[in-house]
Design a protein around this motif. Structure first.
Motif, PDB file in Angstrom:
ATOM      1  N   TRP A   1       0.982  -1.116   0.100  1.00 52.28           N
ATOM      2  CA  TRP A   1      -0.010   0.050  -0.088  1.00 52.28           C
ATOM      3  C   TRP A   1       0.873   1.254  -0.006  1.00 52.28           C
TER       4      TRP A   1
ATOM      5  N   ARG B   1      -2.814   4.246  -3.530  1.00 51.95           N
ATOM      6  CA  ARG B   1      -2.691   2.998  -4.551  1.00 51.95           C
ATOM      7  C   ARG B   1      -2.009   1.727  -3.834  1.00 51.95           C
TER       8      ARG B   1
ATOM      9  N   LYS C   1      -6.828  -2.747  -5.534  1.00 56.43           N
ATOM     10  CA  LYS C   1      -7.191  -1.476  -5.227  1.00 56.43           C
ATOM     11  C   LYS C   1      -8.873  -1.191  -5.384  1.00 56.43           C
TER      12      LYS C   1
END
Length: 152
Positions: free
Chosen positions: A81, A87, A133
């Motif tokens: 992460w 993102r 994501k």
């Protein structure tokens, strides 16, 4: 084109891996990379879903994929992460520039094959990262954009 192969096991993410070890990764202010969470998401289906999407559009053929498997490159994927950029970042493994001198694999015989494998592994990483994501990560509820982002 598509690649019709079995989905390999997802890579196992190390929670204490150091992002500075990767030349292709630049993460500003990485505090919590959520590797344990991302590892669980990969095991729960993100890897299988992302791999299926990638294989459906991959330009690799089965002999090139066999090289990837023989060299164990899938285990070298890493996902993390990136809170600053909101993102899921990734590091994709690849074949080194000195592949010929190192005699890495008997079926590895051209720069064209090396380039194809490296490009496709990068694409696999991007697709799995996007899948994580979009469908698994919900940490962005706390996201606040940094003040120094450009206006578009």
């Amino acid at each position: 084109m598509s690649l019709d192969v079995e989905t390999p096991d997802p890579p196992e993410l190390e929670s204490d891996a150091d992002l500075s070890d990767y030349e292709d990764v630049d993460v500003a202010g990485a505090n919590d990379t959520h590797r344990d969470d991302l590892d669980a998401f990969l095991q729960e289906g993100a890897w299988e879903e992302g791999f299926a999407e990638w294989a459906g559009q991959s330009d690799l053929d089965e002999s090139e994929w066999r090289i990837v498997e023989d060299l164990g490159l899938v285990t070298d994927f890493d996902f993390f992460w990136d809170d600053f950029a909101d993102r899921v970042g990734y590091h994709a493994p690849g074949l080194p520039e000195d592949w010929k001198e190192r005699d890495l694999h008997p079926d590895l015989d051209s720069w064209s094959t090396v380039s194809a494998i490296n490009a496709e592994l990068t694409e696999l990483g991007r697709i799995v990262s996007d899948r994580l994501k979009a469908d698994y990560v919900d940490w962005d509820a706390d996201y606040e954009a940094p003040d120094d982002l450009p206006d578009f």
